[in-house]
Design an enzyme around this catalytic site. Structure first.
Site, mmCIF file in Angstrom:
data_model
loop_
_atom_site.group_PDB
_atom_site.id
_atom_site.type_symbol
_atom_site.label_atom_id
_atom_site.label_comp_id
_atom_site.label_asym_id
_atom_site.label_seq_id
_atom_site.Cartn_x
_atom_site.Cartn_y
_atom_site.Cartn_z
ATOM 1 N N SER A 1 5.063 27.484 0.382
ATOM 2 C CA SER A 1 4.908 28.691 1.360
ATOM 3 C C SER A 1 5.843 29.755 1.324
ATOM 4 O O SER A 1 5.444 30.537 2.087
ATOM 5 C CB SER A 1 4.369 28.197 2.763
ATOM 6 O OG SER A 1 5.379 27.280 3.327
ATOM 7 N N ASN B 1 7.095 20.416 11.848
ATOM 8 C CA ASN B 1 5.787 20.726 12.673
ATOM 9 C C ASN B 1 6.266 21.355 13.858
ATOM 10 O O ASN B 1 5.504 22.245 14.250
ATOM 11 C CB ASN B 1 5.303 19.473 12.846
ATOM 12 C CG ASN B 1 4.834 18.627 11.567
ATOM 13 O OD1 ASN B 1 4.879 19.466 10.471
ATOM 14 N ND2 ASN B 1 4.155 17.500 11.644
ATOM 15 N N THR C 1 -26.748 59.759 19.470
ATOM 16 C CA THR C 1 -27.063 58.460 19.419
ATOM 17 C C THR C 1 -28.267 58.358 18.001
ATOM 18 O O THR C 1 -28.561 59.116 17.770
ATOM 19 C CB THR C 1 -27.926 58.006 20.673
ATOM 20 O OG1 THR C 1 -29.295 58.870 20.711
ATOM 21 C CG2 THR C 1 -27.322 58.302 22.138
ATOM 22 N N HIS C 2 -28.167 56.999 17.519
ATOM 23 C CA HIS C 2 -28.888 56.742 16.109
ATOM 24 C C HIS C 2 -28.130 57.862 15.366
ATOM 25 O O HIS C 2 -29.034 58.063 14.317
ATOM 26 C CB HIS C 2 -30.249 56.798 16.576
ATOM 27 C CG HIS C 2 -30.804 56.046 17.848
ATOM 28 N ND1 HIS C 2 -31.266 54.899 17.709
ATOM 29 C CD2 HIS C 2 -30.862 56.454 18.945
ATOM 30 C CE1 HIS C 2 -31.483 54.381 18.708
ATOM 31 N NE2 HIS C 2 -31.288 55.232 19.672
ATOM 32 N N SER D 1 -9.337 64.219 -6.786
ATOM 33 C CA SER D 1 -10.175 63.449 -7.665
ATOM 34 C C SER D 1 -9.352 63.614 -9.010
ATOM 35 O O SER D 1 -9.041 64.631 -9.360
ATOM 36 C CB SER D 1 -11.542 63.949 -7.807
ATOM 37 O OG SER D 1 -12.081 63.650 -8.895
ATOM 38 N N LYS E 1 -12.288 68.288 -5.379
ATOM 39 C CA LYS E 1 -12.351 67.445 -4.390
ATOM 40 C C LYS E 1 -11.124 67.253 -3.618
ATOM 41 O O LYS E 1 -9.926 67.481 -3.912
ATOM 42 C CB LYS E 1 -12.695 66.064 -5.081
ATOM 43 C CG LYS E 1 -13.975 65.816 -5.625
ATOM 44 C CD LYS E 1 -15.232 66.138 -4.828
ATOM 45 C CE LYS E 1 -15.188 65.082 -3.714
ATOM 46 N NZ LYS E 1 -15.406 63.525 -4.325
ATOM 47 N N ASN F 1 -10.476 64.162 -0.740
ATOM 48 C CA ASN F 1 -10.950 63.089 0.130
ATOM 49 C C ASN F 1 -10.530 62.537 1.095
ATOM 50 O O ASN F 1 -9.394 62.597 1.027
ATOM 51 C CB ASN F 1 -11.125 62.000 -1.255
ATOM 52 C CG ASN F 1 -12.075 62.459 -2.403
ATOM 53 O OD1 ASN F 1 -13.160 63.385 -2.329
ATOM 54 N ND2 ASN F 1 -11.751 62.103 -3.566
ATOM 55 N N GLU G 1 -11.669 56.067 4.915
ATOM 56 C CA GLU G 1 -12.340 54.973 4.033
ATOM 57 C C GLU G 1 -11.552 53.729 4.021
ATOM 58 O O GLU G 1 -12.200 52.818 4.106
ATOM 59 C CB GLU G 1 -12.593 55.586 2.564
ATOM 60 C CG GLU G 1 -13.497 56.898 2.499
ATOM 61 C CD GLU G 1 -13.540 57.590 1.366
ATOM 62 O OE1 GLU G 1 -14.534 57.134 0.618
ATOM 63 O OE2 GLU G 1 -12.449 58.176 1.022
ATOM 64 N N TYR H 1 -0.564 17.655 13.367
ATOM 65 C CA TYR H 1 -0.090 18.606 12.098
ATOM 66 C C TYR H 1 -0.877 18.167 11.203
ATOM 67 O O TYR H 1 -1.092 16.841 10.598
ATOM 68 C CB TYR H 1 1.364 18.616 11.919
ATOM 69 C CG TYR H 1 1.535 19.688 11.022
ATOM 70 C CD1 TYR H 1 1.488 21.015 11.127
ATOM 71 C CD2 TYR H 1 1.647 19.115 9.607
ATOM 72 C CE1 TYR H 1 1.684 21.859 10.072
ATOM 73 C CE2 TYR H 1 1.749 20.115 8.533
ATOM 74 C CZ TYR H 1 1.824 21.291 8.891
ATOM 75 O OH TYR H 1 2.090 22.066 7.633
ATOM 76 N N GLN I 1 -0.983 25.227 7.260
ATOM 77 C CA GLN I 1 -0.041 26.358 6.442
ATOM 78 C C GLN I 1 -0.772 27.594 6.173
ATOM 79 O O GLN I 1 -0.267 28.568 5.914
ATOM 80 C CB GLN I 1 0.378 25.603 5.044
ATOM 81 C CG GLN I 1 1.497 26.441 4.335
ATOM 82 C CD GLN I 1 2.375 25.776 3.330
ATOM 83 O OE1 GLN I 1 3.024 24.948 3.590
ATOM 84 N NE2 GLN I 1 1.790 26.116 2.259
ATOM 85 N N LYS J 1 -0.800 31.442 8.233
ATOM 86 C CA LYS J 1 0.167 32.548 8.093
ATOM 87 C C LYS J 1 -0.201 33.728 6.989
ATOM 88 O O LYS J 1 -0.222 34.844 7.666
ATOM 89 C CB LYS J 1 1.552 32.143 7.163
ATOM 90 C CG LYS J 1 2.068 31.113 8.328
ATOM 91 C CD LYS J 1 3.544 30.384 7.789
ATOM 92 C CE LYS J 1 3.734 29.161 8.617
ATOM 93 N NZ LYS J 1 2.630 28.441 8.477
HETATM 94 N N1 ARG Z 1 5.017 25.146 5.268
HETATM 95 C C1 ARG Z 1 4.677 24.334 6.384
HETATM 96 C C2 ARG Z 1 3.452 25.151 7.112
HETATM 97 O O1 ARG Z 1 3.796 26.360 7.173
HETATM 98 C C3 ARG Z 1 5.722 24.024 7.040
HETATM 99 C C4 ARG Z 1 5.431 22.439 7.886
HETATM 100 C C5 ARG Z 1 5.285 21.522 7.088
HETATM 101 N N2 ARG Z 1 5.397 20.049 7.715
HETATM 102 C C6 ARG Z 1 5.072 19.170 6.868
HETATM 103 N N3 ARG Z 1 4.758 18.080 7.524
HETATM 104 N N4 ARG Z 1 4.863 19.297 5.617
HETATM 105 O O2 ARG Z 1 2.876 24.552 8.006
#
Ligand code: ARG
Length: 488
Positions: free
Chosen positions: A51, A138, A183-184, A305, A311, A313, A318, A345, A350, A353
């Protein structure tokens, strides 16, 4: 929010470390968990499970969390003061290296937590080896992510506040300009441009409020929950929470390490911001079209464009519309990941994120671009007002004229509706037909005139100039209250 590199931008040349003789398997190249394993991780495992490419954006929080943890260990006597100071100065150096982009990641750095601990151990020797006492990744990752959210959600909310202020500025600068309210997407009744702009500002006020409420709810320290069950060592979770500035400390270690409600809430709040920005975007796409012609974009906030020389834009508008789909996707994906996870956990977590970081980044970019676009655009009052002055937009006022002289509204609606039908059939202008009707007459016909309708909207919170000052007053009070809550 800092841009975090995409997986593809990080050249991590994973080496297959299944070979027990591989040089990286000794010393610095080891994973945190190598003791239990006779062979090293396969290249495919590392490539699939790391990660670091995205969680390194949390380095600051990881260092803050580690520093608090180390101070806690020293408080309870698990580290000597000298060991604590060695680890703290190693953490300072890691911070400098991260800040100056000179931190060298190695193959075995699975995530930011591993990378920081590995480097601290290199720098602080045996004291570094004590950093992870009574801590798991964790509770560490949950701590880091909550710290990250506390900071970043505030930054997002502040930028939304800027957009709300620009909406107020443009509203105040728009004077008596009115446009059709729809409206609409059919012209309904005239509304002040100021009123229309502030409508979006009020939606954003709820967003700010939601982000702050989410932030308050997530302000709980999970540090000390360990892998899942706490510790046999005399650790000090309350002290750590206070040290890190958390408002509260966890009560249940299993919940502390597996709870990602706060991420789901944050991603929902951001998705809803995205939807509000999308609705603003859609209107600006319409307003800047030749068909509406209600607004013109500043050159700096429009694009051209590659083929069509004429153009101009509204790409920002958008994107605001388009990217909201992605933010909804971040939310639904995250919710699906959580569903069915047993306590506590699981590595699935993971996956929390990337959607979070992406939604924060996308909302931040969108708010800044839309704020600039709206601040610099030129309104075209003549086009707005010409559209709003279409005689039929006075129909409700004509019905309400009859209500004032005692005609039941349903009957009044039918009388005026018949005149509108006749006018549309070419039997005369609505005002002439109304003037000629003894139940209505010339006083009523005057209601059809240009600019009259908007002035009729007088009730509380209504779209006319008489009601506006009260709204502006409470909008200003809301901005002031929020400025204080946001530390602006
Ligand atoms: N990179 C892990 C996460 O984002 C960290 C926690 C990892 N924990 C483990 N028991 N492998 O969740």
């Amino acid at each position: 929010a800092a841009h975090w590199p995409l997986t593809s931008e990080i050249s991590q040349d994973w080496t297959d470390m299944t070979d027990p003789q591989h040089p990286d398997r000794s010393g610095d190249g080891q994973t945190l968990w190598h003791g239990r394993f006779a062979g090293g991780p396969a290249e495919a495992l590392m490539a699939y499970t790391v990660s670091l490419p995205f969680d390194r954006t949390m380095w600051r929080d990881d260092i803050d969390g580690s520093a608090a943890h180390v101070r806690g260990l020293a408080r309870v006597g698990l580290l000597t003061d000298a060991e604590r100071d060695d680890v703290l100065s190693a953490l300072d150096q890691v911070s400098d290296e991260m800040e100056s982009d000179t931190f060298v990641f190695v193959e075995s750095d699975e995530d930011v937590h591993t990378a920081v601990e590995r480097r601290v151990t290199e720098l602080a020797g045996s004291a570094g080896g004590k950093l992870h006492t009574a801590r798991s990744r964790n509770d560490q990752v949950a701590t880091d992510l909550r710290l990250w959210c506390k900071r970043e959600l505030l930054v997002v909310a502040r930028s939304i506040h800027d957009l709300q202020s620009v909406l107020l500025d443009r509203a105040l600068g728009s004077g008596d300009t009115y446009l059709p309210g729809y409206t609409h997407l059919q012209r309904a009744q005239p509304v002040l441009l100021a009123h229309h702009l502030l409508a979006h500002g009020w939606a954003l006020a709820r967003d700010v409020d939601r982000l702050l409420a989410t932030r308050d709810r997530l302000d709980v320290s999970p540090l000390g929950a360990g892998a899942l069950a706490g510790s046999s060592l005399p650790i000090d979770p309350e002290g750590n929470a206070a040290d890190l500035g958390f408002a509260a400390v966890f009560d249940n270690s299993l919940d502390a390490v597996s709870d990602r409600d706060f991420v789901a809430e944050a991603v929902f709040d951001l998705a809803l911001v995205g939807i509000h920005l999308s609705r603003i975007g859609e209107e600006w796409v319409l307003w800047t079209s030749g068909e509406f012609g209600f607004a013109k974009l500043d050159d700096g906030y429009a694009t051209g464009s590659s083929m069509l020389p004429q153009k101009k834009n509204p790409d920002i508008a958008e994107h605001a519309r388009g990217k909201s789909g992605r933010m909804i996707g971040n939310l639904t994906g995250l919710l699906a990941t959580h569903k069915g996870l047993p306590l506590a956990y699981n590595r699935d977590l993971q996956e929390d994120k990337e959607p979070l970081f992406d939604s924060v980044e996308q909302v931040t970019l969108a708010v800044a671009a839309l704020t600039g676009m709206i601040a610099t655009a030129t309104f075209v009052p003549e086009a707005m007002q010409a559209a709003a002055d279409e005689e039929t937009t006075a129909a409700t006022d004509l019905a309400e004229y009859l209500v004032r002289v005692g005609v039941p509204f349903r009957e009044a609606h039918a009388i005026v509706g018949a005149h509108v039908r006749a006018a549309l059939a070419g039997e005369g202008s609505l005002s002439d037909l109304v003037a000629a009707d003894s139940r209505l007459g010339p006083d009523a016909a005057a209601l059809v005139g240009p600019g009259v309708g908007v002035r009729m909207r007088t009730s509380r919170g209504a779209a006319g100039p008489e009601a506006l000052p009260l709204q502006v007053e409470s909008y200003r009070a809301m901005l002031a209250r929020d400025a204080e809550r946001l530390g602006l």
